[in-house]
Design an enzyme around this catalytic site. Structure first.
Site, PDB file in Angstrom:
ATOM      1  N   THR A   4      52.616  85.925  22.011  1.00 41.21           N
ATOM      2  CA  THR A   4      51.693  87.288  22.180  1.00 41.21           C
ATOM      3  C   THR A   4      51.642  87.436  23.819  1.00 41.21           C
ATOM      4  O   THR A   4      50.936  87.089  24.574  1.00 41.21           O
ATOM      5  CB  THR A   4      50.209  86.959  22.085  1.00 41.21           C
ATOM      6  OG1 THR A   4      49.732  85.670  22.609  1.00 41.21           O
ATOM      7  CG2 THR A   4      50.095  87.017  20.535  1.00 41.21           C
TER       8      THR A   4
ATOM      9  N   LEU B  53      48.721  72.789  21.888  1.00 41.31           N
ATOM     10  CA  LEU B  53      49.717  71.851  22.286  1.00 41.31           C
ATOM     11  C   LEU B  53      50.220  72.219  23.785  1.00 41.31           C
ATOM     12  O   LEU B  53      50.085  73.305  24.332  1.00 41.31           O
ATOM     13  CB  LEU B  53      50.953  72.032  21.480  1.00 41.31           C
ATOM     14  CG  LEU B  53      51.764  73.397  21.347  1.00 41.31           C
ATOM     15  CD1 LEU B  53      52.734  73.369  22.464  1.00 41.31           C
ATOM     16  CD2 LEU B  53      52.491  73.192  20.071  1.00 41.31           C
ATOM     17  N   ARG B  54      50.443  71.132  24.487  1.00 44.79           N
ATOM     18  CA  ARG B  54      51.131  71.238  25.816  1.00 44.79           C
ATOM     19  C   ARG B  54      52.712  71.057  25.749  1.00 44.79           C
ATOM     20  O   ARG B  54      53.058  70.271  25.053  1.00 44.79           O
ATOM     21  CB  ARG B  54      50.686  70.148  26.668  1.00 44.79           C
ATOM     22  CG  ARG B  54      49.160  70.134  26.991  1.00 44.79           C
ATOM     23  CD  ARG B  54      48.675  68.747  27.532  1.00 44.79           C
ATOM     24  NE  ARG B  54      48.855  67.778  26.581  1.00 44.79           N
ATOM     25  CZ  ARG B  54      48.742  66.291  26.556  1.00 44.79           C
ATOM     26  NH1 ARG B  54      48.492  65.881  28.049  1.00 44.79           N
ATOM     27  NH2 ARG B  54      49.009  65.365  25.560  1.00 44.79           N
ATOM     28  N   GLU B  55      53.222  72.078  26.548  1.00 45.56           N
ATOM     29  CA  GLU B  55      54.593  71.639  26.672  1.00 45.56           C
ATOM     30  C   GLU B  55      55.097  70.490  27.166  1.00 45.56           C
ATOM     31  O   GLU B  55      54.212  69.806  27.982  1.00 45.56           O
ATOM     32  CB  GLU B  55      55.352  72.799  27.205  1.00 45.56           C
ATOM     33  CG  GLU B  55      55.298  74.106  26.794  1.00 45.56           C
ATOM     34  CD  GLU B  55      55.906  75.439  27.285  1.00 45.56           C
ATOM     35  OE1 GLU B  55      56.951  74.985  28.363  1.00 45.56           O
ATOM     36  OE2 GLU B  55      55.609  76.374  26.986  1.00 45.56           O
TER      37      GLU B  55
ATOM     38  N   LEU C 247      42.554  68.422  38.168  1.00 45.59           N
ATOM     39  CA  LEU C 247      42.106  68.566  39.657  1.00 45.59           C
ATOM     40  C   LEU C 247      43.384  68.239  40.790  1.00 45.59           C
ATOM     41  O   LEU C 247      43.254  67.782  41.807  1.00 45.59           O
ATOM     42  CB  LEU C 247      41.067  67.816  40.127  1.00 45.59           C
ATOM     43  CG  LEU C 247      39.717  68.215  39.439  1.00 45.59           C
ATOM     44  CD1 LEU C 247      38.664  67.265  39.990  1.00 45.59           C
ATOM     45  CD2 LEU C 247      39.315  69.698  39.646  1.00 45.59           C
TER      46      LEU C 247
ATOM     47  N   ALA D 125      45.738  69.691  43.020  1.00 48.87           N
ATOM     48  CA  ALA D 125      45.920  70.833  43.849  1.00 48.87           C
ATOM     49  C   ALA D 125      47.378  70.910  44.304  1.00 48.87           C
ATOM     50  O   ALA D 125      48.189  69.977  44.398  1.00 48.87           O
ATOM     51  CB  ALA D 125      45.192  70.657  45.234  1.00 48.87           C
TER      52      ALA D 125
ATOM     53  N   CYS E  35      51.396  80.146  29.114  1.00 44.39           N
ATOM     54  CA  CYS E  35      50.305  80.319  28.423  1.00 44.39           C
ATOM     55  C   CYS E  35      49.063  80.527  29.364  1.00 44.39           C
ATOM     56  O   CYS E  35      48.473  81.782  29.311  1.00 44.39           O
ATOM     57  CB  CYS E  35      49.633  78.945  27.700  1.00 44.39           C
ATOM     58  SG  CYS E  35      50.773  78.601  26.358  1.00 44.39           S
TER      59      CYS E  35
ATOM     60  N   ARG F  29      58.937  80.132  32.613  1.00 42.48           N
ATOM     61  CA  ARG F  29      58.000  81.523  32.713  1.00 42.48           C
ATOM     62  C   ARG F  29      56.814  81.300  33.635  1.00 42.48           C
ATOM     63  O   ARG F  29      56.359  80.156  33.700  1.00 42.48           O
ATOM     64  CB  ARG F  29      57.402  81.619  31.063  1.00 42.48           C
ATOM     65  CG  ARG F  29      58.477  82.091  30.142  1.00 42.48           C
ATOM     66  CD  ARG F  29      57.915  82.212  28.987  1.00 42.48           C
ATOM     67  NE  ARG F  29      57.584  80.879  28.328  1.00 42.48           N
ATOM     68  CZ  ARG F  29      56.740  80.616  27.130  1.00 42.48           C
ATOM     69  NH1 ARG F  29      56.491  81.566  26.333  1.00 42.48           N
ATOM     70  NH2 ARG F  29      56.703  79.569  26.698  1.00 42.48           N
TER      71      ARG F  29
HETATM   72  C1  UDX Z   1      48.500  74.892  28.493  1.00 45.34           C
HETATM   73  C2  UDX Z   1      47.388  74.078  27.916  1.00 45.34           C
HETATM   74  O1  UDX Z   1      47.165  72.777  28.490  1.00 45.34           O
HETATM   75  C3  UDX Z   1      47.471  73.851  26.363  1.00 45.34           C
HETATM   76  O2  UDX Z   1      46.093  73.224  25.628  1.00 45.34           O
HETATM   77  C4  UDX Z   1      47.835  75.031  25.699  1.00 45.34           C
HETATM   78  O3  UDX Z   1      47.632  74.915  24.299  1.00 45.34           O
HETATM   79  C5  UDX Z   1      48.767  75.964  26.447  1.00 45.34           C
HETATM   80  O4  UDX Z   1      48.571  76.155  27.667  1.00 45.34           O
HETATM   81  P1  UDX Z   1      50.972  74.001  29.064  1.00 45.34           P
HETATM   82  O5  UDX Z   1      51.090  75.561  29.412  1.00 45.34           O
HETATM   83  O6  UDX Z   1      52.008  73.228  28.432  1.00 45.34           O
HETATM   84  O7  UDX Z   1      49.555  74.033  28.274  1.00 45.34           O
HETATM   85  O8  UDX Z   1      50.712  73.279  30.473  1.00 45.34           O
HETATM   86  P2  UDX Z   1      49.796  72.555  31.245  1.00 45.34           P
HETATM   87  O9  UDX Z   1      49.805  71.045  31.174  1.00 45.34           O
HETATM   88  O10 UDX Z   1      48.209  72.660  30.581  1.00 45.34           O
HETATM   89  O11 UDX Z   1      50.127  73.000  32.646  1.00 45.34           O
HETATM   90  C6  UDX Z   1      49.799  74.303  33.039  1.00 45.34           C
HETATM   91  C7  UDX Z   1      50.111  74.438  34.395  1.00 45.34           C
HETATM   92  O12 UDX Z   1      49.063  73.859  35.200  1.00 45.34           O
HETATM   93  C8  UDX Z   1      51.378  73.879  34.997  1.00 45.34           C
HETATM   94  O13 UDX Z   1      51.996  74.616  35.974  1.00 45.34           O
HETATM   95  C9  UDX Z   1      50.902  72.669  36.081  1.00 45.34           C
HETATM   96  O14 UDX Z   1      51.752  72.186  36.843  1.00 45.34           O
HETATM   97  C10 UDX Z   1      49.688  73.229  36.378  1.00 45.34           C
HETATM   98  N1  UDX Z   1      48.711  72.037  36.529  1.00 45.34           N
HETATM   99  C11 UDX Z   1      48.118  71.218  35.756  1.00 45.34           C
HETATM  100  C12 UDX Z   1      48.244  72.032  38.259  1.00 45.34           C
HETATM  101  O15 UDX Z   1      48.658  72.973  39.017  1.00 45.34           O
HETATM  102  N2  UDX Z   1      47.253  71.201  38.531  1.00 45.34           N
HETATM  103  C13 UDX Z   1      46.891  70.155  37.350  1.00 45.34           C
HETATM  104  O16 UDX Z   1      45.799  69.529  38.075  1.00 45.34           O
HETATM  105  C14 UDX Z   1      47.206  70.405  36.155  1.00 45.34           C
END
Ligand code: UDX
Length: 436
Positions: A85, A148-150, A252, A254, A262, A332
């Protein structure tokens, strides 16, 4: 149990393989012939640790197969819908084309008593709308969001934090709940919380979770902006507030902020849907969350520009990372590539390296130079920018070693993942995000 999984992208391919690994008989269905050909050979069309092994095992056991033929869904008891989506081209809303097409394609193959389990992240209200089409076939629609997280997708699918099922009221809903319990029995037996809700709640759980995570990241990045004008260190601030169990240290971190398939599009789609519902003001803060997030990419690029006194023209800049986060080849909405493209746009001589994401990055940004080998990428660099915290850069790159390769001694840590003292001791000028 016989299961079908419609859509074999990140979500669907992982779900199909995971369900086969816990003993179900699974057919994965997608319109993309290349994807199906590679999955059928046990090859994952994207990088996800553990997925190739589980695919191969599933195929060898005879419990997992892939096809482009939707009629193969016939006979499955549960049909999971896990198509994408994405954000629409001309706005913030979610593009529902693939979900609608999946349901259209599935309807003729449904039998009385089947369950259609939506997993895609959708605008609240979608399930109720789709149920009007599914129910006349004698099947029951449920909404079963995926978290799920990638990079951890196999673990998150087989052993999730929680399971959520949005079901209709009455007997059909109760029967569907029991069937889902049977599908997920290994996790449920281990004590995984299984929450049964109505459709709207299940749909909202997913977007609310992602909105919360995005807000947490942008909150600490907002603190980084304040730290930058006060001389405070946002990483120490995060450690200190993170010790409060009500706050917690996770998410947290930064830096250059969140990207991926997502969080960015989900908070935008949530805003768009809230506007449609006349409650735009309730999530107006998500616009700010998005804006803070995008500002951090500017900030990382600006740190480089300022370090060169406003002119990066023909400066050799090595960008460590292209994926939106480590353990992924997904680019992405990647903050890493955004920073690289900005510097390239200002005339810098940019080289990008990444352990897994170069092929994907090259397809979208062919104007950048890509080098697979980290050390070759670092050779003769005037400045180094870390934008994806792969272990190859965070743990395995000693500043003394980098000094033997690079020409300049300027390191910009876009993920606050390096030890500033170690880099400074080795003669480098270190800049972090929200750190003095
Ligand atoms: C996310 C959600 O965690 C997951 O539950 C949902 O199903 C899909 O979206 P994902 O996109 O795989 O998963 O990545 P995630 O590990 O959540 O990280 C997202 C982004 O946030 C990344 O770009 C990561 O680098 C960033 N991030 C994460 C930060 O900048 N700081 C943090 O402390 C944590």
């Amino acid at each position: 149990m016989k299961l079908s999984v419609i859509g074999c992208g990140y979500l669907g391919a992982v779900h199909a393989a995971a369900m086969a690994s816990i003993g179900h008989d699974v057919v994965g269905i997608d319109v993309d012939e290349n994807k199906i050909a590679s999955l059928s050979k046990g090859e994952a069309p994207f990088f996800e640790p553990g997925l190739p092994e589980i695919l191969s095992e599933g195929i060898a056991s005879g419990r997992l197969r892939f096809t482009t033929d939707m009629s193969q869904a016939k006979g499955a008891k549960v049909h999971f819908v896990g198509v994408g989506t994405p954000q629409v081209k001309d706005g913030y809303a979610a593009d529902m084309t693939y979900v609608n097409a999946a349901i259209d394609g599935l309807l003729p193959h449904l039998s009385e008593g089947d369950i259609v389990a939506g997993k895609s992240t959708v605008p609240v209200g979608t399930a109720a709308r789709l149920a009007e089409r599914v129910t006349p076939t004698g099947a029951t629609l449920v909404w079963n969001p995926e978290f799920l997280r990638e990079g951890f997708a196999m673990k998150d699918t087989i052993d999730p934090d929680r399971l959520v099922a949005g079901v209709p009221a009455g007997e059909a809903g109760e029967a569907a709940t029991e069937t889902l319990r049977a599908v997920y029995h290994p996790a449920i037996e281990k004590g995984t919380p299984f929450l049964v809700t109505d459709y709207a709640t299940a749909e909202l759980v997913k977007v609310a979770a992602n909105a919360f995570l995005a807000t947490k990241i942008s909150f600490i990045n907002a603190m980084a902006e304040i730290a930058e004008v006060t001389g405070a260190d946002v990483t120490q601030l995060a450690d200190a507030i993170g010790h409060d169990a009500r706050i917690g240290r996770r998410f947290l971190g930064a830096g250059v902020g969140f990207g991926g398939g997502c969080l960015p599009k989900d908070i935008r789609a949530f805003s768009a849907r809230a506007e449609e519902l006349g409650r735009g003001e309730s999530v107006a803060f998500l616009r700010e969350v998005d804006a803070i997030n995008l500002r951090r990419r500017d900030r990382a690029a600006q740190l480089v520009i300022d370090a060169f006194e406003g002119n990066v023209f023909e400066k050799k800049i090595t960008v460590l990372g292209a994926a939106f986060k480590p353990h992924s080849d997904d680019i992405r909405d990647s903050p890493a590539l955004d920073v690289a493209v900005r510097l390239r746009g200002l005339g810098a001589d940019v080289t990008v390296t990444d352990p897994e994401a170069i092929a994907n990055a090259r397809r979208v940004h062919p104007q950048l130079r890509y080098v697979q080998d980290r050390d070759e990428a670092l050779t003769d660099a005037d400045a180094v920018v870390v934008v994806t915290e792969w272990d190859e850069y965070r743990r395995q790159l000693a500043p003394e070693h980098a000094s033997t390769l690079a020409r300049g001694r300027l390191i910009i840590d876009g993920r606050n993942c390096l030890d500033p003292a170690a880099w400074r001791a080795a003669g480098w000028t270190y800049y972090g995000m929200g750190r003095p």
